[in-house]
Design an enzyme around this catalytic site. Sequence first.
Site, PDB file in Angstrom:
ATOM      1  CB  SER A 164      49.300  66.552  19.417  1.00  0.00           C
ATOM      2  OG  SER A 164      48.824  67.992  19.922  1.00  0.00           O
ATOM      3  NE  ARG A 234      40.315  70.901  11.591  1.00  0.00           N
ATOM      4  CZ  ARG A 234      41.582  70.813  12.193  1.00  0.00           C
ATOM      5  NH1 ARG A 234      41.628  70.815  13.076  1.00  0.00           N
ATOM      6  NH2 ARG A 234      41.169  69.346  11.491  1.00  0.00           N
ATOM      7  CG  ASP A 334      55.222  69.908  15.619  1.00  0.00           C
ATOM      8  OD1 ASP A 334      54.665  71.039  15.623  1.00  0.00           O
ATOM      9  OD2 ASP A 334      55.255  68.997  16.643  1.00  0.00           O
ATOM     10  CG  HIS A 367      51.201  69.434  15.930  1.00  0.00           C
ATOM     11  ND1 HIS A 367      52.502  68.768  16.809  1.00  0.00           N
ATOM     12  CD2 HIS A 367      50.276  69.623  16.057  1.00  0.00           C
ATOM     13  CE1 HIS A 367      51.081  69.108  17.755  1.00  0.00           C
ATOM     14  NE2 HIS A 367      50.180  68.833  18.111  1.00  0.00           N
ATOM     15  CG  ASP A 368      48.396  67.315  11.021  1.00  0.00           C
ATOM     16  OD1 ASP A 368      48.205  68.032  11.835  1.00  0.00           O
ATOM     17  OD2 ASP A 368      47.956  67.715   9.923  1.00  0.00           O
TER      18      ASP A 368
END
EC number: 2.3.1.46
Lengths: 393, 212
Positions: A164, A234, A334, A367-368
């Site tokens: 990222s 967040r 992602d 994405h994680d």
Amino acid sequence: MTSGSTLGPVIGPGVGTVETRQVRLFDASHPLTLASGATLAEVDVAYETYGTLNDSGDNAVFICHALTGDAHAAGLHEGAHKPGWWDNIIGPGRPIDTDHLFVVCANLLGGCQGTTGPASINPATDVSYGIDFPLLQVKDFVTVHRALLAHLGVRQLLAAFGGSLGGMQVLEWALSYPEDMTHAVIIAASSRLTAQNIAFSAVAREAIKRDPGFKAGRYLDEGTNPDYGLSIARMMAHITYLSEEGLAEKFGRRFQDSENPRHGFGADFAVESYLHHQGEAFLGRFDALSYLYLTRVMDYFDPFNGVDENAPGDTFAAVEAAGTKFCVLSFDTDWRFDTGHSRRITHVLERGRLPVTFREIPSVWGHDSFLLPIPAYHDTIRAFLERAREERL
Amino acid sequence: MTTRRWPDENAGPGAFLRADLALVADLIPEGSRVLDLGCGSGSLLAYLIDHKGCTGTGVDSDHENVIKAMRRGLSIIDLDIEAGLPDFADNTYDTVVMSRTLQAIRQPRRLLEEMGRVGERVIVSVPNFGLWRNRLSVIRGHMPISKDLPHTWYDSPNVRYTTLTDLEAFFAAFGFEIEQRIPLVESWRPLRRGVRFANLLAGSAVYVLRRR
């Protein structure tokens, strides 16, 4: 369930107990000049290292962390139960193998976890910088990383590594100082955010700025904190880090406390409760201004600006001469930085005749995924680094 | 033309490059930049880099192949070539190679054009359905199985079957001239030079093509 949802075993015992150290890398007699021309009279950097630097100082791997990561990448802090954020990939026998490699991870400039950032004291005023902290660029992170390596006696990196925003740092670093590293690994990253990427970050920043506790960025002096805004930022960002498949697999439409819905506006679904938890936990470890500064760095990043993507050319002659090898990875679910972002990086590097390996790894976790022990992903990193080590011998 | 035996160090001591790949290696000039489509574990590319000072990139989508090729230090783009070659810019390679894969492609015309866009020269090897033994097999009522077409009809990755005659018409129709044609017997050695009836006698052929 697809095969991408299967997580592999984490190999070996890990790096054990570790400690975050801090060093002052820039001071009044040697201030940090930023890419914008602004200066910082004092810069402290928090960092961790694992493994041992060899005599020739060339077995080092630098880990560039993502937006809200920190220097604690692997191992356990004294008394802690939760290991560093990338513990599954770093350690003896793990893909980033500390039996052979010296691994360095530093907290980012502008961050809030031991490295100088907006919450630090400005030596000129003796109060925290707050919103007077200068705007940063990815180049500035690289400048600080290089200063840390010089301090540690690292002569040349075997590899720079990052996911990222971390991958964006690696890209900038490899293009600006290709002689610094023989291998560069860029995971789930982007060379240029899309309007949608920027839009998400813009809403996150608005949530923070409109919180009554933000006080025009002077909240540290005022004794308040934009907690609502920061936790909302967040929560929203967290949705973009997971995929629909990942959320469905983890939570589905399950209710939090019972078989039956309570009906109302509380956190009734399990996924709501999870997001609340993520938002709350974030308040304890992150500063709202750091979030503003670091997301803004990503928005402006565009190292291929001015490169004609379709014509062959020698734009990267210096990189070609240095022979740095690139490995670009993406994950198929992602959508924060979808595979198109990685393919653009691949295409432009490829077009510049640079050695590039590219893979899209199947994973349901969005994405994680770059934080998870996904077998195909770890195999790829292992193969790339083992070969890198052999080439050095 | 005779084929020498080229070592394949990465496949172990005493191992040699598959005969048809050794022949392709002979056709690639020293120092070329080579794109190898369907590179497998990268034997040809590794050979070209180690022995002929070439540079290059492999393309494959099989996980084990990609890992093996990476362990050899090759640059690999993990890509399904059915989707074309969007990761590669125009004219970035001297030679684009594709061994024994054209027959497994659904849109061979589009891929051939893509290869011509990316590379100055194109080298393809293709099995020949027109081999006399294959014809005989069909006359007897069976789909042929041979060294070059080794799969049963229901278990074959191949989706196209062509004779050398049809193949050459295909190249011509889509803008390529044949710079060199090397028909191979079934042991993957070249047919004697000047032999007639290649379409009957060759199990496969290697073509060096150039865009007109």
